[in-house]
Write a protein that holds these residues in place. Structure first.
Motif, mmCIF file in Angstrom:
data_model
loop_
_atom_site.group_PDB
_atom_site.id
_atom_site.type_symbol
_atom_site.label_atom_id
_atom_site.label_comp_id
_atom_site.label_asym_id
_atom_site.label_seq_id
_atom_site.Cartn_x
_atom_site.Cartn_y
_atom_site.Cartn_z
ATOM 1 N N SER A 13 0.826 -1.229 -0.021
ATOM 2 C CA SER A 13 -0.120 -0.022 -0.016
ATOM 3 C C SER A 13 0.969 1.439 0.003
ATOM 4 N N GLU A 34 10.128 -6.720 -4.363
ATOM 5 C CA GLU A 34 8.894 -7.433 -3.895
ATOM 6 C C GLU A 34 9.027 -9.024 -3.650
ATOM 7 N N CYS A 86 -0.907 -6.044 0.603
ATOM 8 C CA CYS A 86 -2.348 -6.129 1.295
ATOM 9 C C CYS A 86 -3.373 -5.425 0.318
ATOM 10 N N ALA A 91 -9.958 -5.907 1.951
ATOM 11 C CA ALA A 91 -11.444 -5.991 1.977
ATOM 12 C C ALA A 91 -11.920 -4.909 1.266
ATOM 13 N N ILE A 93 -12.059 -1.596 1.618
ATOM 14 C CA ILE A 93 -13.139 -0.522 2.347
ATOM 15 C C ILE A 93 -12.174 0.567 2.173
ATOM 16 N N VAL A 217 14.154 -9.646 0.406
ATOM 17 C CA VAL A 217 15.081 -8.692 0.937
ATOM 18 C C VAL A 217 15.867 -9.301 2.442
ATOM 19 N N ASN A 255 6.945 -7.266 8.739
ATOM 20 C CA ASN A 255 8.282 -7.581 8.163
ATOM 21 C C ASN A 255 9.276 -6.357 8.287
ATOM 22 N N THR A 505 -7.039 0.692 7.544
ATOM 23 C CA THR A 505 -5.715 1.101 7.523
ATOM 24 C C THR A 505 -5.265 1.467 5.966
ATOM 25 N N HIS A 506 -5.758 0.709 4.972
ATOM 26 C CA HIS A 506 -5.144 0.875 3.812
ATOM 27 C C HIS A 506 -4.838 2.544 3.443
HETATM 28 C C1 LIG Z 1 -7.478 -9.732 4.569
HETATM 29 C C2 LIG Z 1 -7.292 -8.308 4.807
HETATM 30 C C3 LIG Z 1 -8.403 -7.263 4.677
HETATM 31 C C4 LIG Z 1 -8.008 -5.943 4.838
HETATM 32 N N1 LIG Z 1 -9.128 -5.088 4.613
HETATM 33 C C5 LIG Z 1 -8.916 -3.693 4.743
HETATM 34 C C6 LIG Z 1 -9.950 -2.877 4.165
HETATM 35 O O1 LIG Z 1 -11.251 -3.547 3.818
HETATM 36 N N2 LIG Z 1 -9.578 -1.808 4.121
HETATM 37 C C7 LIG Z 1 -8.572 -1.114 4.400
HETATM 38 O O2 LIG Z 1 -8.124 0.047 4.368
HETATM 39 N N3 LIG Z 1 -7.530 -1.890 4.834
HETATM 40 C C8 LIG Z 1 -7.638 -3.227 4.924
HETATM 41 N N4 LIG Z 1 -6.505 -4.132 5.313
HETATM 42 C C9 LIG Z 1 -5.255 -3.533 5.920
HETATM 43 C C10 LIG Z 1 -4.615 -2.730 4.654
HETATM 44 O O3 LIG Z 1 -4.439 -3.521 3.345
HETATM 45 C C11 LIG Z 1 -3.301 -2.725 5.441
HETATM 46 O O4 LIG Z 1 -3.282 -1.889 6.452
HETATM 47 C C12 LIG Z 1 -2.324 -2.022 4.235
HETATM 48 O O5 LIG Z 1 -2.405 -2.685 3.314
HETATM 49 C C13 LIG Z 1 -0.738 -2.207 4.948
HETATM 50 O O6 LIG Z 1 -0.017 -1.766 3.835
HETATM 51 P P1 LIG Z 1 1.633 -1.867 4.093
HETATM 52 O O7 LIG Z 1 2.266 -1.122 3.011
HETATM 53 O O8 LIG Z 1 2.123 -1.178 5.392
HETATM 54 O O9 LIG Z 1 1.921 -3.362 3.919
HETATM 55 P P2 LIG Z 1 1.925 -4.216 2.680
HETATM 56 O O10 LIG Z 1 0.760 -3.671 1.740
HETATM 57 O O11 LIG Z 1 1.619 -5.563 3.401
HETATM 58 O O12 LIG Z 1 3.028 -4.174 1.834
HETATM 59 C C14 LIG Z 1 4.093 -4.857 2.062
HETATM 60 C C15 LIG Z 1 4.834 -5.500 1.022
HETATM 61 O O13 LIG Z 1 6.335 -5.933 1.407
HETATM 62 C C16 LIG Z 1 6.653 -7.190 0.875
HETATM 63 N N5 LIG Z 1 7.546 -7.827 1.668
HETATM 64 C C17 LIG Z 1 7.516 -7.937 2.914
HETATM 65 N N6 LIG Z 1 8.875 -8.507 3.424
HETATM 66 C C18 LIG Z 1 9.633 -8.403 2.444
HETATM 67 C C19 LIG Z 1 10.918 -8.672 2.218
HETATM 68 N N7 LIG Z 1 11.905 -9.102 3.145
HETATM 69 N N8 LIG Z 1 11.573 -8.447 0.726
HETATM 70 C C20 LIG Z 1 10.752 -7.958 -0.162
HETATM 71 N N9 LIG Z 1 9.344 -7.769 -0.113
HETATM 72 C C21 LIG Z 1 8.948 -8.064 1.177
HETATM 73 C C22 LIG Z 1 5.156 -7.973 1.022
HETATM 74 O O14 LIG Z 1 5.177 -9.098 0.039
HETATM 75 C C23 LIG Z 1 4.013 -6.901 0.752
HETATM 76 O O15 LIG Z 1 3.989 -6.856 -0.865
HETATM 77 C C24 LIG Z 1 -6.693 -5.416 5.157
HETATM 78 C C25 LIG Z 1 -5.610 -6.233 5.171
HETATM 79 C C26 LIG Z 1 -5.850 -7.718 5.212
HETATM 80 C C27 LIG Z 1 -4.549 -8.500 5.109
#
Ligand SMILES: Cc1cc2nc3c(=O)[nH]c(=O)nc-3n(C[C@H](O)[C@H](O)[C@H](O)COP(=O)(O)OP(=O)(O)OC[C@H]3O[C@@H](n4cnc5c(N)ncnc54)[C@H](O)[C@@H]3O)c2cc1C
Length: 524
Positions: A13, A34, A86, A91, A93, A217, A255, A505-506
């Motif tokens: 995200s 990724e 994620c 979902a 929203i 990574v 992570n 949290t997206h």
């Molecule tokens: C099932 C589910 C339903 C949800 N529903 C909602 C919703 O409806 N609305 C909403 O707002 N939020 C929702 N969320 C939460 C929201 O999607 C997350 O809070 C948000 O996407 C987190 O973003 P991020 O960038 O922190 O992490 P992420 O989106 O998880 O991105 C991290 C990325 O880093 C990659 N990665 C991790 N470790 C490594 C590594 N060592 N080397 C290389 N790549 C790596 C991962 O594969 C991933 O692609 C939901 C989450 C889930 C799982």
């Protein structure tokens, strides 16, 4: 090429947003790494199919340590492992959080993150189908739309919420968060729309952006106090890639702290237990973990048109041919926000209502028409931690959320159950509501409701705050997202939230990606 100006770790995200934005400047080179692969998959595209991603190759598939306040249960935590992270699994929203969240961040020291300062970035990120307004943008990369085929049962639930005392709210991201209505979703014409679609797809034509997939990574290499690059493993081979300017960790709230600790940034005693040399001793790395605990209530219904039978191939045909029908449902179509703690500025409970049976992450099935109300404790106070299980980067981290450690959290959920039952009994639903399947009519007294909550509690999939903005004493990064004690290293993902927002949290994580891009571009 083995040197890039910027290396972004994780295409979720925030990471996809950041890499997309940084590569808008043709004079810099950007590598996005990724661990997962493509998100081009029907399980991703078809909104109603999101639970079918769980425990597949698209999922990191985490489990918590035994949770001390949940009868020692270990709780399943899916996380997207693919382009979009994620945002390709969630979902859908679209909720930004409460004005008080961002003002609270700024007041606590996160200079530049107040609501008035972040609103332009939310607007910049958005292509809202409602067009341009004080609160919304219409030309950004992220499509935010209405449900294409809103379910009649969801409409009834919203009406029942209004009959039970909620104000009608048509925009939870506008002037007021409290109330009941349909959620806007990250869709484009009925299909899921991810950060990989919005920010990466247009950027991948740029010669200065390299996207490396299926590449994990292992650690950041820090030499003389400066992040000089990353060690990455791809197809069983390890390589070092150098960063001329900065490394940014966007690997998510589980992570990212793992990578920091593997790189020597974390609690020194814990690192030494795993034989990792400490570069920066900071006990805040992996600490302050927050999430939104959630309980799910289900009822039988005689209403027509629920998601029961959505597997019928005709619905898939309707989706593929017209992008309409049951499969465009994000399941949690409607709901709203309310207070059980009137003294707090932001509402503490969110209702996420589904026109079908949803329990145990969708693994439990029920073949009759039903509807569900999830109560997500968006005002949760309990905190946990992420720690290493091993110095092997391929091992999963040890997480303990400490769900319900705070009595206030349990109290709010108990009050929430009462409110949800009142909604189910309100006139617009009354005639079509059948038996209460969960918790069930026999669960009545406060003690019974509390026991049921401890036995059934899940979460809203929102881990955050594990590398939070703060001082060197109470945080991991400064308000410009720079890791304390290391040059050339930032964090940009849900880990940096100082406290978790009151909502999904997206959207606020996309904000972090947008803000990080501005901060990095101005430090050039
Ligand atoms: C099932 C589910 C339903 C949800 N529903 C909602 C919703 O409806 N609305 C909403 O707002 N939020 C929702 N969320 C939460 C929201 O999607 C997350 O809070 C948000 O996407 C987190 O973003 P991020 O960038 O922190 O992490 P992420 O989106 O998880 O991105 C991290 C990325 O880093 C990659 N990665 C991790 N470790 C490594 C590594 N060592 N080397 C290389 N790549 C790596 C991962 O594969 C991933 O692609 C939901 C989450 C889930 C799982």
């Amino acid at each position: 090429m083995s040197t890039y100006d910027y290396i972004v770790v994780g295409a979720g995200s925030a990471g996809a947003v950041l890499a997309g934005r940084l590569s808008e400047d043709p004079s810099v080179t950007v590598l996005l790494v990724e661990a997962g692969g493509s998100h081009r998959n029907l399980k991703v595209r078809v909104p109603a199919a999101f639970p079918t991603q769980f425990k597949t190759d698209l999922d990191w598939e985490y489990y918590t340590e035994p949770e001390p306040h949940l009868d020692g249960r270990s709780i399943y935590h899916p996380r997207g492992k693919m382009l979009g992270g994620c945002s390709s699994m969630n979902a859908m929203i679209y909720i930004r959080g409460n004005r008080a969240d961002f003002d609270g961040w700024a007041k606590a020291g996160a200079t530049g993150w107040s609501y008035d300062e972040v609103l332009p970035l939310f607007r910049r990120s958005e292509a809202n189908s409602r067009g341009e307004s004080t609160y919304h943008g219409s030309t950004g990369p992220l499509h935010i739309q209405e449900q294409r085929s809103p379910n009649d049962v969801s409409r009834r639930i919203v009406e029942a919420m209004v009959a039970a005392g909620f104000d009608r709210n048509d925009d939870f991201n506008g002037a007021e968060q409290v109330g009941a209505g349909f959620y806007q979703v990250t869709h484009k014409r009925g299909k899921r729309w991810t950060t990989a679609d919005g920010y990466l797809a247009p950027a991948r034509r740029r010669a200065n952006l390299t996207v490396m997939t299926q590449a994990q990574v292992l650690r950041v290499r820090i030499t003389d106090g400066r992040a000089v690059g990353i060690e990455v493993e791809r197809k069983g081979k390890q390589q070092f890639v150098q960063a001329a300017r900065e490394v940014v960790l966007s690997a998510g709230a589980l992570n990212t702290p793992q990578l920091l600790m593997l790189s020597g940034v974390g609690p020194a005693d814990h690192l030494s237990e795993h034989g990792i040399a400490t570069v920066v001793d900071n006990a805040n790395v992996g600490s302050h973990l927050m999430d939104h605990p959630l309980v799910l209530l289900n009822w039988d219904t005689t209403a027509k048109g629920t998601l029961a039978g959505a597997q019928n191939p005709l619905h898939l045909l309707n989706f593929l041919a017209r992008r309409r029908g049951l499969l465009t449902s994000n399941v949690g179509e409607a709901g709203g926000f309310f207070h059980t703690r009137p003294d707090e500025e932001a509402p503490d409970v969110q209702v996420i209502a589904a026109p079908g049976f949803f329990k145990n992450h969708g693994f439990d099935t029920y073949d009759k028409p039903a509807f569900s109300m999830a109560l997500s404790l968006v005002g949760s106070k309990s905190r946990g931690q992420v720690r290493l299980n091993s110095s092997d980067p391929r091992a999963k981290v040890a997480t303990t959320f400490n769900y319900l450690a705070e009595q206030a959290d349990l109290d709010s959920l108990v009050a929430g159950v009462e409110r949800a039952r009142a909604i189910a009994a309100a006139a617009p639903l009354h005639g079509v509501t059948g038996a209460e399947l969960n918790p069930g009519a026999e669960v009545r007294t406060r003690a019974q409701v509390e026991d049921w909550i401890r036995a059934e509690l899940q979460h809203t999939y929102h881990p955050a705050c594990t590398a939070r903005i703060g001082t060197e004493q109470d945080g991991v990064v400064d308000p410009e997202l720079r890791v304390h004690g290391v040059e050339g290293l930032r964090v940009a993902d849900a880990s940096v939230f100082p406290t978790i927002t009151h909502g999904n949290t997206h959207a606020p994580t996309v904000l972090v990606g947008e803000k990080a891009a501005d901060l990095i571009r101005t430090t050039k």
